[in-house]
Design an enzyme around this catalytic site. Structure first.
Site: not given
Ligand code: 9MR
Length: 359
Positions: A171, A212, A248, A279
């Site tokens: 990101e 990513n 997402h 998702d």
């Molecule tokens: O799935 C992850 C969730 O359990 C965490 O709380 C969250 C915190 O930001 O991160 C989620 O995974 C993220 C991923 O690492 C990067 N892309 C976005 C995902 C969804 O927030």
């Protein structure tokens, strides 16, 4: 949202797909089935179907869920690739400066190994989920460079031979294609990305290194920024091997129609691509029409990856609504995954199968 015609076409295709899948899956139909005695003989998993195309089909998971037996039974069977949702992030792996803890990531790697699944490492450099010791003070550029290099190299070395790919930087860009003002960018400038890739490569010359991000599925300012950067890095001989598109998606924002073209333009740079965190959420409550559209999108996403030679696989961001991150982050939204909260398959699951079987 897509047109009504497309929705009707979806429903027809899904009804057909459902029948095809039942037959292909070896679910015995006929009088016994009608009497409610459906018998499942061995059916190919999503992983097996993806392997026929030289792809993987994976899921994210997280440590707390690994005690849920019905959940792990499906996780271990249906997928051939795992991404730890949180266990390999900086806050988990270096909770104190210079003190490394790989127990969470190791637990997931061990699960994956026991089920013959490969692992995507996620993630080395990200502005979120950083430990307080890192964010709670100012760093000079040379201090932060040393901290970053040590973090990357210690973690990559630890997982050498155990993960096949790393999301090295996650990101890095804003929606308009400018660099995100993270602690790394502010202190080190944009060169932190090339440096991170080089350090990771030194620590494991064989692992595939990815950038990513989300909202880069379609052609647009943010994916253009990645395209430009990737081209530059390749020209400079920086070890970058792939671009991960998180995907997402949300029904209310429309389908990224240029996904396939976008994957293809990165392939042309000599890069792998992967759909890394798929998702497809919706405004709740879910209903039949939304689930049908969602299924169509899952099918289209899967087909887009299969259509582009260097798209190496698809990972969904966990497989069941029971453990989706969506409801906690987007109020009133959810139902984003192909299995529901009771671990029952949704239309999306059958649509993915259809894409993997038919194509
Ligand atoms: O799935 C992850 C969730 O359990 C965490 O709380 C969250 C915190 O930001 O991160 C989620 O995974 C993220 C991923 O690492 C990067 N892309 C976005 C995902 C969804 O927030």
């Amino acid at each position: 949202m897509r047109t009504t015609r497309s929705t009707i076409r979806t429903r027809l295709r899904l009804a057909g797909a459902f029948a095809t899948v039942l037959m292909a899956a070896g679910v015995v139909t006929g009088p016994a089935a009608q009497a409610g005695e459906e018998r499942h003989v061995k059916q190919p998993t999503l992983a097996e179907l993806a392997q026929r195309h030289g792809r993987y089909f994976g899921s994210a998971t997280d440590n707390p869920e690994l005690t849920d037996r019905p959940y792990t039974e499906i996780l271990g069977r249906e997928f051939d690739q795992i991404t730890p949702g949180n266990g390999m992030k900086w806050y988990a792996t270096e909770p104190e400066q210079g003190v490394f803890d790989f127990s969470k990531g190791d637990e997931i790697v061990n699960f994956a190994r026991a089920h013959h699944q490969k692992v995507r490492g996620h993630t080395l450099v990200w502005h979120s989920q950083l430990p307080d010791w890192l964010t709670g003070r100012e760093w000079t550029a040379s201090e932060l460079r040393a901290v970053l290099k040590k973090h990357i190299q210690t973690e990559v070395r630890h997982y050498r031979g155990k993960v096949f790919a790393w999301d090295v930087v996650n990101e890095a860009f804003n929606e308009d294609g400018t660099y995100r003002e993270t602690i790394f960018y502010r202190t080190l400038g944009p060169g932190y990305i090339a440096d991170s890739l080089r350090w990771a490569h030194e620590a494991d010359p064989r692992v595939k290194l990815y950038l990513n991000d989300y909202n880069i599925e379609a052609v647009g300012p943010k994916s253009d920024a990645y395209h430009r950067l990737a081209k530059e890095l390749r020209a400079q001989g920086v070890p970058l091997h792939g671009i991960g598109m998180q995907a997402h998606l949300a029904l209310q924002y429309g389908y990224p129609d240029t996904l396939e073209d976008n994957l293809r333009r990165f392939s042309r740079l000599g890069l792998d691509t992967a759909l890394t965190e798929v998702d497809i959420r919706m405004e709740l409550p879910a209903d039949e029409a939304k689930l049908a559209t969602q299924a169509e999108w899952y099918r289209d996403v899967t087909e887009a990856c299969l259509a582009v030679r260097r798209c190496v696989g698809v990972t969904i961001w966990d497989y069941t609504d029971k453990y989706s991150w969506i409801p906690a982050f987007f109020e009133g939204e959810g139902a984003a995954l192909p299995w529901d909260e009771e671990l029952r398959r949704k239309p999306a699951y059958y649509a993915i199968r259809e894409a993997l079987i038919r194509r």
